[in-house]
Design an enzyme around this catalytic site. Structure first.
Site, PDB file in Angstrom:
ATOM      1  N   ARG A 141       0.846  -1.208   0.000  1.00  0.00           N
ATOM      2  CA  ARG A 141       0.000   0.000   0.000  1.00  0.00           C
ATOM      3  C   ARG A 141       0.870   1.242   0.000  1.00  0.00           C
ATOM      4  NH1 ARG A 141      -5.344  -0.602   2.060  1.00  0.00           N
ATOM      5  NH2 ARG A 141      -5.470   1.664   1.840  1.00  0.00           N
ATOM      6  N   GLY A 146      -0.583   3.237  10.517  1.00  0.00           N
ATOM      7  CA  GLY A 146       0.287   2.074  10.708  1.00  0.00           C
ATOM      8  C   GLY A 146       1.761   2.431  10.756  1.00  0.00           C
ATOM      9  N   GLY A 147       2.518   1.510  11.327  1.00  0.00           N
ATOM     10  CA  GLY A 147       3.932   1.723  11.602  1.00  0.00           C
ATOM     11  C   GLY A 147       4.761   2.005  10.366  1.00  0.00           C
ATOM     12  N   TYR A 198      -3.690 -10.625  -2.773  1.00  0.00           N
ATOM     13  CA  TYR A 198      -3.624 -10.106  -1.400  1.00  0.00           C
ATOM     14  C   TYR A 198      -4.327 -11.031  -0.405  1.00  0.00           C
ATOM     15  CZ  TYR A 198      -3.880  -7.009   2.581  1.00  0.00           C
ATOM     16  OH  TYR A 198      -3.765  -6.494   3.846  1.00  0.00           O
ATOM     17  N   ASP A 225       8.208  -6.015   2.754  1.00  0.00           N
ATOM     18  CA  ASP A 225       7.272  -7.003   3.273  1.00  0.00           C
ATOM     19  C   ASP A 225       6.865  -8.154   2.356  1.00  0.00           C
ATOM     20  OD1 ASP A 225       6.386  -7.773   5.667  1.00  0.00           O
ATOM     21  OD2 ASP A 225       4.739  -6.367   5.840  1.00  0.00           O
ATOM     22  N   ASP A 273      45.768 -22.603  -9.253  1.00  0.00           N
ATOM     23  CA  ASP A 273      45.196 -23.508  -8.244  1.00  0.00           C
ATOM     24  C   ASP A 273      44.408 -24.610  -8.988  1.00  0.00           C
ATOM     25  OD1 ASP A 273      43.899 -24.426  -5.790  1.00  0.00           O
ATOM     26  OD2 ASP A 273      42.148 -23.301  -6.486  1.00  0.00           O
ATOM     27  N   TYR A 274      44.129 -25.702  -8.298  1.00  0.00           N
ATOM     28  CA  TYR A 274      43.471 -26.824  -8.987  1.00  0.00           C
ATOM     29  C   TYR A 274      41.956 -26.833  -8.742  1.00  0.00           C
ATOM     30  CZ  TYR A 274      42.591 -31.626 -10.491  1.00  0.00           C
ATOM     31  OH  TYR A 274      42.091 -32.734 -11.111  1.00  0.00           O
ATOM     32  N   ASP A 275      41.506 -27.245  -7.524  1.00  0.00           N
ATOM     33  CA  ASP A 275      40.060 -27.364  -7.268  1.00  0.00           C
ATOM     34  C   ASP A 275      39.393 -25.990  -7.284  1.00  0.00           C
ATOM     35  OD1 ASP A 275      39.402 -30.284  -6.224  1.00  0.00           O
ATOM     36  OD2 ASP A 275      41.382 -29.696  -5.483  1.00  0.00           O
ATOM     37  N   ASP A 305      40.785 -19.798  -6.137  1.00  0.00           N
ATOM     38  CA  ASP A 305      39.370 -19.542  -5.842  1.00  0.00           C
ATOM     39  C   ASP A 305      39.032 -19.449  -4.364  1.00  0.00           C
ATOM     40  OD1 ASP A 305      39.650 -22.358  -5.307  1.00  0.00           O
ATOM     41  OD2 ASP A 305      37.460 -22.431  -5.291  1.00  0.00           O
TER      42      ASP A 305
HETATM   43  C1  GDG Z   1       3.217  -5.804  11.153  1.00  0.00           C
HETATM   44  C2  GDG Z   1       3.763  -6.989  11.951  1.00  0.00           C
HETATM   45  C3  GDG Z   1       5.358  -5.441  13.060  1.00  0.00           C
HETATM   46  C4  GDG Z   1      -3.498  -0.746  15.965  1.00  0.00           C
HETATM   47  N1  GDG Z   1      -4.751  -0.594  16.417  1.00  0.00           N
HETATM   48  C5  GDG Z   1      -5.025   0.713  16.351  1.00  0.00           C
HETATM   49  C6  GDG Z   1      -3.913   1.375  15.857  1.00  0.00           C
HETATM   50  N2  GDG Z   1      -2.980   0.471  15.627  1.00  0.00           N
HETATM   51  C7  GDG Z   1      -1.636   0.788  15.144  1.00  0.00           C
HETATM   52  C8  GDG Z   1      -0.652   0.728  16.270  1.00  0.00           C
HETATM   53  C9  GDG Z   1       0.635   0.303  15.584  1.00  0.00           C
HETATM   54  C10 GDG Z   1       0.116  -0.489  14.394  1.00  0.00           C
HETATM   55  O1  GDG Z   1      -1.226  -0.176  14.188  1.00  0.00           O
HETATM   56  C11 GDG Z   1       0.159  -1.998  14.664  1.00  0.00           C
HETATM   57  O2  GDG Z   1       1.452  -2.434  14.565  1.00  0.00           O
HETATM   58  P1  GDG Z   1       1.908  -3.856  15.128  1.00  0.00           P
HETATM   59  O3  GDG Z   1       3.367  -3.886  15.110  1.00  0.00           O
HETATM   60  O4  GDG Z   1       1.394  -4.049  16.496  1.00  0.00           O
HETATM   61  O5  GDG Z   1       1.227  -4.982  14.221  1.00  0.00           O
HETATM   62  P2  GDG Z   1       0.868  -5.265  12.639  1.00  0.00           P
HETATM   63  O6  GDG Z   1      -0.142  -4.345  12.130  1.00  0.00           O
HETATM   64  O7  GDG Z   1       0.502  -6.714  12.596  1.00  0.00           O
HETATM   65  O8  GDG Z   1       2.230  -5.014  11.845  1.00  0.00           O
HETATM   66  C12 GDG Z   1       4.309  -6.516  13.281  1.00  0.00           C
HETATM   67  C13 GDG Z   1       4.839  -4.344  12.154  1.00  0.00           C
HETATM   68  O9  GDG Z   1       4.321  -4.878  10.939  1.00  0.00           O
HETATM   69  C14 GDG Z   1       5.941  -3.347  11.810  1.00  0.00           C
HETATM   70  O10 GDG Z   1       7.004  -3.967  11.168  1.00  0.00           O
HETATM   71  O11 GDG Z   1       5.685  -4.875  14.325  1.00  0.00           O
HETATM   72  O12 GDG Z   1       4.876  -7.597  13.990  1.00  0.00           O
HETATM   73  O13 GDG Z   1       2.751  -7.969  12.166  1.00  0.00           O
HETATM   74  O14 GDG Z   1       1.359   1.406  15.134  1.00  0.00           O
HETATM   75  O15 GDG Z   1      -0.585   1.964  16.893  1.00  0.00           O
HETATM   76  N3  GDG Z   1      -3.849   2.705  15.681  1.00  0.00           N
HETATM   77  C15 GDG Z   1      -4.948   3.412  15.994  1.00  0.00           C
HETATM   78  N4  GDG Z   1      -6.074   2.831  16.471  1.00  0.00           N
HETATM   79  C16 GDG Z   1      -6.162   1.493  16.667  1.00  0.00           C
HETATM   80  O16 GDG Z   1      -7.184   0.975  17.096  1.00  0.00           O
HETATM   81  N5  GDG Z   1      -4.917   4.742  15.837  1.00  0.00           N
END
Ligand code: GDG
Length: 757
Positions: free
Chosen positions: A34, A53-54, A113, A167, A524-526, A703
């Site tokens: 995404r 998301g993270g 997906y 990912d 060298d050989y091998d 080698d």
């Molecule tokens: C994958 C991997 C890895 C969640 N609920 C709410 C909300 N969130 C946000 C959190 C956090 C993110 O979403 C969730 O991150 P996680 O790491 O816990 O899990 P996955 O979504 O499964 O992520 C995981 C990650 O990728 C990063 O590499 O850590 O292991 O599975 O940021 O805050 N945010 C809000 N409301 C919610 O109800 N605003």
């Protein structure tokens, strides 16, 4: 540069962590399933909002830099949008959000997906192999969609770009890009666990997935455990060896490393000051006055262990009636993948567990679980973090888990306790948390009580340590660290590329060869003359003819230099006028001479070492001890590779103190550990030959790392050539024994021609 400095420079480039990527480079192209901008479409036209998301927040600072692009899917199926509207969206994404849309149709989203990614890879990589539904048509969709991303990437990327692929949805992409843009630097990061070999091997398309990933120059994981699992799969499935987490694959070096992902620390640490968060805090205090709060937040997913967490909480309440009426669990489940049947079942199970717990244990004025099946907005979520006494993070498997980190960061009062699953990547960094086995319900129940009763002093002391770590290793550090490592790997690949023995270098070598009166050639050989994989284990008649022609040229002294025993080499080269150095230098013979030994060396050490090697043979099926005049070899070619790797490091440990006393050196080659006297090496042997005369032209080809001593002994302008790319003292690299054969063939042709005329 002196010859001996070359390998040191290779190492330095590899170890470099300076922000090299910030200088002298093209664009940064981020690629993920995404985009960081989600697109919505309604009657008023398209809407654009940052993705949650993270990953999106993590990379946003990098994306905001002048020269970057993000390639990914918008979130709406392409077949729901007219051609004109697609163009409008694509143009706005490009101009306003530096993003490039990959158009995916509804069918592709279904098969790629939901089908392949979320019904095969996700369960398998989270150790739910029975949930994986292997289907060739879904694999085809995965391959096709990866190709779609590939076409978009090559449309916008150039050779001098840094391309960072993210990912499990895009594991084939690195190799596709590498074949089109070989000089580009490609990084790949996996956000979910990489499972152990025994689980990964179940995937019907395991070779293709590993091959796809190894197109990257750097492959990153959250933890060393995942990196280890990956390396083991690569070794067992593709037979590609690795050293110090550098995989040699198709004449490239791929670096594998751990990069534990951090969070936007400042964002969570300052959230409490926001008026909207203050407002939410006041609400929670009012509504749950006098209650201790236990928090649970996840996306709806079977990997997160939500049912057992509820059960453990219920056990805790059953065992601790004194807490009735005094504690509330806030259970937030953000809906996710709701079209997938396993997720629907899970939702039903959670609903039922909550209602049974509240129904059986609750009373008027007290509900044990406050359940929310919807995402919380940021303000509400962070306010809840700040007001919760305990955070329960009990996934059965989790790549990292950012919620645990966000919770600690938001608690700027250093209060709060995490109960954390040992199978979450985050457990590696949050060692101060109470760690639990997520399948052990009584242990979780006991941990809840322990957390509620932890003293304020202990909480503060532990949380301060975690804060320091999270502040330093934040998301910006993570992204920078990855890019720095990618730059360093890129530098090294570039240095390898500069040392490739191409057409121009060959012409130059031939010109020098023809101009020279006295020439010395060490081969060298091998692995140099003889292909290690070759079935017959014999030199071809063509190679023998070439060696004969070279050796018969009166200007040439040709010396075969090998670790093999003298009798073996004698048999192979018996009627050729070549010199031979055998046993790494212990024996030598001139072209029309008998065998001599170079050193008077005692063999007493063998009595001490032999029993140790034999012990390791007994403990490791498929291994054997081989003895030659002045060396002992532990051969593990036929052993099970994982066990051999463990035994090898144990054996080296056992030998290290003994070898110092006896002045022995340990040589490691492909599937062989050899012990011999330190005074015996190819460098010393070659030097004795070299110093015997004045040479106008010297060529040395080898080698493996026993040839490094020979390369190091020669000077900068002499021709030292290594077969295969690796950290080396050699001036040039060729790819294969076939290249050696071709080069020696060219030189032989000139010698034949001269002899004939
Ligand atoms: C994958 C991997 C890895 C969640 N609920 C709410 C909300 N969130 C946000 C959190 C956090 C993110 O979403 C969730 O991150 P996680 O790491 O816990 O899990 P996955 O979504 O499964 O992520 C995981 C990650 O990728 C990063 O590499 O850590 O292991 O599975 O940021 O805050 N945010 C809000 N409301 C919610 O109800 N605003």
């Amino acid at each position: 540069m002196a010859t001996g400095d070359r390998a040191a420079a290779d190492y330095r480039l590899y170890a470099a962590t300076a922000s090299a990527y910030a200088v002298a480079m093209g664009k940064i192209v981020l690629v993920s399933n995404r985009l960081s901008t989600s697109v919505t479409l309604d009657a008023d036209g398209p809407g654009f909002a940052p993705s949650m998301g993270g990953l999106a927040t993590g990379l946003s600072s990098m994306h905001q830099q002048e020269n970057s692009l993000w390639v990914g899917w918008t979130g709406i199926p392409a077949d729901n949008v007219s051609a004109e509207m697609s163009q409008v969206i694509a143009d706005r994404l490009r101009q306003e959000y530096k993003s490039v849309a990959v158009p995916l149709t509804a069918d592709e989203i279904e098969d790629f997906y939901f089908g392949f990614c979320n019904n095969i890879i996700w369960p398998l990589f989270h150790y739910f192999p029975t949930y994986a539904d292997y289907d060739e048509a879904l694999w085809e969709a995965y391959r096709r969609v990866n190709e779609k991303y590939y076409h978009k990437v090559v449309e916008v990327a150039d050779e001098d770009d840094f391309i960072w692929v993210h990912d499990y949805q895009l594991m084939l992409l690195p190799q596709m890009i590498k074949s089109a843009l070989p000089a580009s630097r490609i990084g790949f990061f996996l956000h979910i666990p990489f499972p152990s070999y025994e689980v990964f091997r179940l995937l019907p398309w395991r070779e293709q997935v590993l091959d796809g990933l190894l197109g990257a120059d750097l492959v990153g994981f959250h933890t060393y455990d995942y990196a280890r699992h990956f390396l083991s799969a690569v070794r067992r499935i593709l037979s590609a060896e690795h050293q110090m987490a550098n995989v040699k694959y198709h004449n490239r070096m791929v670096k594998v490393d751990a990069f534990p992902m951090g969070i936007d620390y400042q964002k969570y640490a300052t959230a409490r000051e926001l008026p909207a968060v203050q407002q939410e805090i006041a609400n929670i205090r009012r509504e749950l006055a006098g209650q201790r709060i236990i928090l649970s937040v996840d996306r709806l997913d079977y990997s997160k262990g939500i049912p057992i967490r509820i059960r453990a909480y219920r056990s805790f309440l059953e065992q601790n009636p004194d807490y009735h009426g005094k504690v509330t669990m806030i259970l937030i489940v953000a809906p996710s993948r709701t079209a997938v049947p396993h997720y629907q079942e899970l939702k039903r199970e959670i609903d039922e567990l909550v209602s049974v717990t509240n129904g059986t244990l609750g009373r008027i004025g007290w509900t044990p679980i406050s359940y929310f099946y919807r995402p919380f907005p940021f303000d509400q979520l962070t306010a809840t973090y700040t007001q919760s006494d305990v955070l329960l993070v009990t996934p059965l498997r989790d790549g990292m888990n950012l919620i645990a980190k966000e919770y600690i960061a938001a608690r700027t009062d250093y209060r709060g306790v995490i109960v954390l699953s040992e199978t979450a990547g985050a457990a590696r960094e949050l060692g101060e948390a109470i760690t639990i086995n997520p399948n052990n319900e009584p242990q979780i129940a006991a941990a809840i009580r322990e957390a509620l009763e932890m003293t304020i002093e202990e909480q503060e002391q532990k949380n301060r340590l975690m804060h320091e770590r999270l502040e330093l290793y934040d998301i910006h550090y993570w992204a920078r660290d990855f890019m720095d490592k990618l730059a360093a790997v890129g530098e090294m690949q570039a240095s390898f590329a500069q040392r490739a023995f191409g057409k121009r270098q060959q012409e130059r070598l031939i010109a020098d060869y023809e101009a020279a009166g006295r020439r010395l050639i060490f081969v060298d050989y091998d692995g140099t003359l003889l292909d290690r994989e070759h079935r017959s284990h014999k030199l071809s008649s063509e190679s023998i003819d070439d060696m004969a022609a070279l050796a018969s040229d009166p200007c040439n002294e040709v010396v075969v230099i090998s670790g093999r025993p003298k009798d073996y080499l004698q048999e192979v080269f018996h009627d050729l006028p070549v010199g031979i150095i055998a046993g790494h230098g212990i024996w030598y013979k001139g072209k029309s001479d008998t065998w001599h030994t170079t050193e008077q060396i005692s063999n007493d050490w063998k009595q001490t070492i032999l029993p140790i090697l034999q012990l390791y043979c007994n403990r490791t099926p498929g291994t054997k001890v081989e003895e030659s005049d002045y060396s002992l070899v532990w051969n593990y070619r036929r052993a099970q590779p994982e066990l051999a790797a463990v035994r090898l490091s144990e054996l080296k440990d056992a030998l290290i103190s003994l070898t110092a006393n006896h002045d022995l050196s340990i040589l490691e080659r492909s599937h062989i550990l050899e012990l011999k006297h330190s005074n015996v090496n190819k460098g010393r042997a070659a030097a004795a030959w070299y110093e015997g005369s004045d040479w106008d032209f010297v060529l040395a080809i080898g080698d493996d790392w026993t040839d490094e001593d020979m390369f190091a002994m020669l000077s900068e302008e002499q021709y030292t050539i290594k077969v295969g790319i690796d950290i080396s003292q050699a001036r040039f690299f060729v790819n294969s024994t076939e290249d050696v054969r071709q080069l020696l063939g060219e030189l032989a042709r000139r010698s034949r021609f001269k002899t004939a005329s």
